[in-house]
Design an enzyme around this catalytic site. Sequence first.
Site, mmCIF file in Angstrom:
data_model
loop_
_atom_site.group_PDB
_atom_site.id
_atom_site.type_symbol
_atom_site.label_atom_id
_atom_site.label_comp_id
_atom_site.label_asym_id
_atom_site.label_seq_id
_atom_site.Cartn_x
_atom_site.Cartn_y
_atom_site.Cartn_z
ATOM 1 N N VAL A 5 11.072 2.619 -4.355
ATOM 2 C CA VAL A 5 10.894 3.299 -3.072
ATOM 3 C C VAL A 5 9.408 3.095 -2.773
ATOM 4 O O VAL A 5 8.562 3.777 -3.337
ATOM 5 C CB VAL A 5 11.275 4.791 -3.148
ATOM 6 N N PRO A 6 9.087 2.111 -1.929
ATOM 7 C CA PRO A 6 7.731 1.553 -1.872
ATOM 8 C C PRO A 6 6.668 2.385 -1.156
ATOM 9 O O PRO A 6 6.135 1.995 -0.109
ATOM 10 C CB PRO A 6 7.956 0.215 -1.163
ATOM 11 N N CYS A 7 6.306 3.507 -1.749
ATOM 12 C CA CYS A 7 5.261 4.347 -1.166
ATOM 13 C C CYS A 7 3.898 3.645 -1.199
ATOM 14 O O CYS A 7 3.004 4.008 -0.449
ATOM 15 C CB CYS A 7 5.209 5.700 -1.870
ATOM 16 N N HIS A 8 3.772 2.611 -2.031
ATOM 17 C CA HIS A 8 2.512 1.861 -2.083
ATOM 18 C C HIS A 8 2.252 1.086 -0.790
ATOM 19 O O HIS A 8 1.127 0.673 -0.541
ATOM 20 C CB HIS A 8 2.507 0.906 -3.285
ATOM 21 N N ARG A 9 3.256 0.921 0.032
ATOM 22 C CA ARG A 9 3.109 0.173 1.290
ATOM 23 C C ARG A 9 2.528 1.024 2.420
ATOM 24 O O ARG A 9 2.341 0.537 3.530
ATOM 25 C CB ARG A 9 4.456 -0.414 1.716
#
Length: 175
Positions: free
Chosen positions: A134-138
């Site tokens: 779940v790409p919260c780094h984006r």
Amino acid sequence: MIAVQYYKTPVGELILGEFEGALCLCDWRYRKMRVAIDRRIQKGLAAGYQERSTPVTEATMCQLDSYFQGKLEVFDLPMQFVGTVFQQDVWRALMTIPYGTTESYLGLSCIINNETAIRAVASANGANAISIIVPCHRIIGSNGALTGYAGGLLAKKRLLQLESKPNIHEQLRLF
């Protein structure tokens, strides 16, 4: 019980968790909110942690290996989110942000049709317990600056760099 397993990545160590056939945890082992995240997941699932391997944690490690090798852009794993309805909406919205792109907190707020909830969106983003997948780094600041990340800003920078590199396998297919 929630089956947990530790997994070392090129950018830091993760704790993976599986509950009833679904991934419920893929989070930075040494993050500041570790205790609060673990408490939320264990309370939400009414289960404790037990260190052991499962088909789901093994599949997660395999897919993460492929991701870090630049061979996987979209994960295919059964997931169980543990959080409020609002948090789950934010986490689902994160999954719509394509590999190799970034979005601002305002942009993420717009995706969930709640432009005034920027701070709440940022808080939900920070509470994400299924990092990378779940790409919260984006999510970055409106000015393009890297902002806080559970795995640390260096890990965030490395993940974004990994995703921004052209995939050599795709390029070779053109010839």
